[in-house]
Structure formats: C-alpha cells, structure tokens
Design an enzyme around this catalytic site. Structure first.
Site, PDB file in Angstrom:
ATOM      1  N   GLU A  51       0.873  -1.029  -0.121  1.00 33.35           N
ATOM      2  CA  GLU A  51       0.180  -0.172   0.004  1.00 33.35           C
ATOM      3  C   GLU A  51       0.903   1.220   0.010  1.00 33.35           C
ATOM      4  O   GLU A  51       1.795   1.458   0.752  1.00 33.35           O
ATOM      5  CB  GLU A  51      -1.000  -0.112   1.464  1.00 33.35           C
ATOM      6  N   HIS A  52       0.907   2.107  -0.812  1.00 32.67           N
ATOM      7  CA  HIS A  52       1.540   3.173  -0.928  1.00 32.67           C
ATOM      8  C   HIS A  52       0.978   4.668  -1.198  1.00 32.67           C
ATOM      9  O   HIS A  52      -0.268   4.766  -1.642  1.00 32.67           O
ATOM     10  CB  HIS A  52       2.652   2.840  -1.996  1.00 32.67           C
TER      11      HIS A  52
END
Length: 100
Positions: A51-52
């Site tokens: 997740e970024h």
C-alpha cells in the site's frame, strides 16, 4: 516496526490469474498491507504487494526493478529457467523483549 515482510506461500499458481490473486491478497492470513510484502510461491513465482502513498511507489518499483535486473543477469528470470539453488536452514535468535 518492519519495513518489508517476506511471505512464503505454500501454493503454486498454475497461471497468471492465480498468480495475480496470490500477489493481490493471497490467503489473507500472512499479508500486512501497511508494509512492503515480498511474496514467494512454492513454485518460485514471486512478486510484491504494498500500500503506498504518492512518493512510495517510485522507490519500491526501483528496488523491484533492480531485483529483476539481477535475476535476469544471473540466469534466474523464472522458475522454469532457474538453476538449482542449495538451501540451508536459517536459525534466528530473537530477544525475548522483542515480543513485549
């Protein structure tokens, strides 16, 4: 407090669809979506899931690109073309206060 998680999965995806599902969410029991997950299937297929935010993607993809370049340069571009690798058991010493 980890940056990256190594997920060793016991399944062997038979095609790209199965591999995509494995890399996207896997069994749901050994993924930490707030970390960078390096996922390796039983048959040697591997990938990453993370997740970024806006700035994280470029850094992570640069690391993955370097890993891929190394694998191609060293004849390890896929499970079907991989040379046999000798494995050895690893032993970890984790201080008791780590789990406190």
């Amino acid at each position: 407090q980890a940056l990256m998680i190594l997920c060793l999965d016991s399944v062997s995806p038979a095609d790209q669809d199965e591999l995509a599902r494995l890399l996207l969410h896997g069994p749901g029991t050994n993924r930490w979506f707030d970390k960078h997950n390096l996922i390796v299937a039983r048959n040697g297929n591997a990938g990453v899931n993370f997740e970024h935010a806006v700035g994280d993607g470029a850094t992570t993809l640069r690391v993955v690109d370097e890993m891929y370049k190394w694998s191609v340069a060293n004849g390890r571009e896929g499970p079907s073309k991989a040379k046999p690798v000798a494995f050895r058991e690893m032993h970890w010493e984790v201080p008791d206060d780590t789990f406190a």
